[in-house]
Design an enzyme around this catalytic site. Sequence first.
Site, PDB file in Angstrom:
ATOM      1  N   ASP A 207       3.974   0.917  -3.549  1.00 14.47           N
ATOM      2  CA  ASP A 207       4.838   0.288  -4.547  1.00 14.47           C
ATOM      3  C   ASP A 207       5.171   1.287  -5.662  1.00 14.47           C
ATOM      4  OD1 ASP A 207       5.942  -2.317  -5.532  1.00 14.47           O
ATOM      5  OD2 ASP A 207       4.616  -1.936  -7.225  1.00 14.47           O
ATOM      6  N   GLU A 266      -7.833  12.066   7.735  1.00 11.84           N
ATOM      7  CA  GLU A 266      -9.245  12.042   8.132  1.00 11.84           C
ATOM      8  C   GLU A 266      -9.510  10.936   9.149  1.00 11.84           C
ATOM      9  OE1 GLU A 266     -12.078  11.518   4.985  1.00 11.84           O
ATOM     10  OE2 GLU A 266     -10.999  12.976   3.762  1.00 11.84           O
TER      11      GLU A 266
HETATM   12  C1  NOJ Z   1       8.506  -3.290  -6.403  1.00 12.70           C
HETATM   13  C2  NOJ Z   1       8.202  -4.554  -5.689  1.00 12.70           C
HETATM   14  O1  NOJ Z   1       8.907  -4.574  -4.474  1.00 12.70           O
HETATM   15  C3  NOJ Z   1       8.618  -5.673  -6.623  1.00 12.70           C
HETATM   16  O2  NOJ Z   1       8.599  -6.919  -5.978  1.00 12.70           O
HETATM   17  C4  NOJ Z   1       7.691  -5.640  -7.821  1.00 12.70           C
HETATM   18  O3  NOJ Z   1       8.113  -6.623  -8.738  1.00 12.70           O
HETATM   19  C5  NOJ Z   1       7.738  -4.279  -8.495  1.00 12.70           C
HETATM   20  N1  NOJ Z   1       7.663  -3.201  -7.561  1.00 12.70           N
HETATM   21  C6  NOJ Z   1       6.592  -4.130  -9.470  1.00 12.70           C
HETATM   22  O4  NOJ Z   1       5.375  -3.997  -8.785  1.00 12.70           O
END
Ligand code: NOJ
Length: 530
Positions: A207, A266
């Site tokens: 993310d 690993e």
């Molecule tokens: C990207 C994620 O796909 C989204 O749903 C989220 O709100 C933001 N990152 C923050 O983590």
Amino acid sequence: MSNTHKWWYDAVVYQVYVRSFADGEPVPGDGIGDLPGITARLPHLRDLGVDALWITPFYRSPQKDHGYDVADYEDVDPLFGELADFDALLARAHELGLRVIVDLVPNHTSDQHVWFRAALAAEPGSPERARYLFRDGRGPAGDEPPNNWSSVFGGSAWTRVADGQWYLHLFDSTQPDLDWRNPEVGDMFEGVLRFWLDRGVDGFRVDVAHGLYKEASLRDQVIPEETKGRKKQAESMVERVLRDEPMWEQPEVHDVYRRWRKVLEEYDGDRMAVAEAWTQTAESMAQFIRPDELHQAFNFGWLGTPWSAKDFAAVITSSIAAVATAAAAPTWVLSNHDVVRHPTRYGGGEVGLARGRAATLAMLALPGSAYLYQGEELGLEQVDVPPEARQDPSWFRTGQPGRDGCRVPLPWSGSAPPYGFGGADGTQPWIPQPTDWGGLTVEAQEADPDSTLAFYRRALATRRTVFTGAEEATTAEADGDLLVVRRAGVTVVVNTGDLPVPLPAGEVLISSTAVSDDGMLPPDTAVWLR
Ligand code: NOJ
């Protein structure tokens, strides 16, 4: 060694948005999807013909951003089950030949994470605060935020705490950003990676992979007058709108991924990681997938391309060229849980669906991997969720409709909500489903050979038999309103114009909607020819 034959190189990955896929145990009928619900519905993914599923965050979380606010990275939220349910899901998926990718959220924690609670209880300047980005405010009384950065969800990126200091949150105020310059943070995440790798996961979706490091000075962002108020769009990779962004894409972030690559290597079994990186250019995206960094990055340039042969051809060509510099695999995605579903983006209704199917068919012919979002195999459209039912934090921060409309729980069977989503007692899903989805359920579409579900199954099966090598040279060009892609002896033609055009010669392997034998290719239709 060449990456050509690793499973992820040309995989089709299905994104499961856990809250909205299927509601099973542990709280039957609470209207929220969970891990046992996913396990029970895995045969749907096997029958669809995908290679892997990516599951959005199911870790302990107050759910302020529906799981992207993690309070404990090494446990399952009771809403979704427990660790044993995850182990059962993984074992069943592997039995069915499906790989499992889990989500990793390293840019920020929840404000309920033990580290942030300790930081709030501790003094300014303490080691507990040093895991996050706490700063004194500006102005004589320190009551102005430390800089001018905005939250992606609207409003200032800073919130003030009781003793007067401020902390940075690039998303919701319940999602404090970690300070990756503090070595404790990197060590913690290496532990998290190993925790899930030891359990047997096949990969991670990272993310906000372009976040993590901020320019150390935390200086103001330079915002030219003419771009004020303009939101960064997916299209930016195409338009190359270069902005001053001291909060994104800092060079130090790449050392994190070099470290993670070593950890992944690993382990046996070709474990992988895919970056969610909203970079400003295709070239900067390619930096995340250099041979010693992550394996893949989402190609949002494809998702942001309008319905135009010329633009499709340009994005295909530039995307392939950009990843070639990194010797990596391209990726393609049209929908996910953060954007308006693609049939709706292409105009909605019959035309939107026809274009959506055609764009999908073009995507499935491209080299590299394709990421599908749950519900697109049913042709679901964006739902206009009534204001009282909206739950996206960005709705609460900005008053804009937000992302709930692409997160409506899936319709599985029956003719009325909850359409077999779960909740035998009649409990309704956490976001209400439209009352006219009866014809869109998996059950209804399985009975119809012309349904979108039947089309997706055919397309995935045909992809498997036709495109067997990952690295065949691919060309894409626009011939007027026709997009023409050539790969592995197959020609893909998409008619983006308003009129039927003569169908080029060749055997039709598959078409996105029925093509009659009059030798014409209708508008909004794609075919694979050989
Ligand atoms: C990207 C994620 O796909 C989204 O749903 C989220 O709100 C933001 N990152 C923050 O983590």
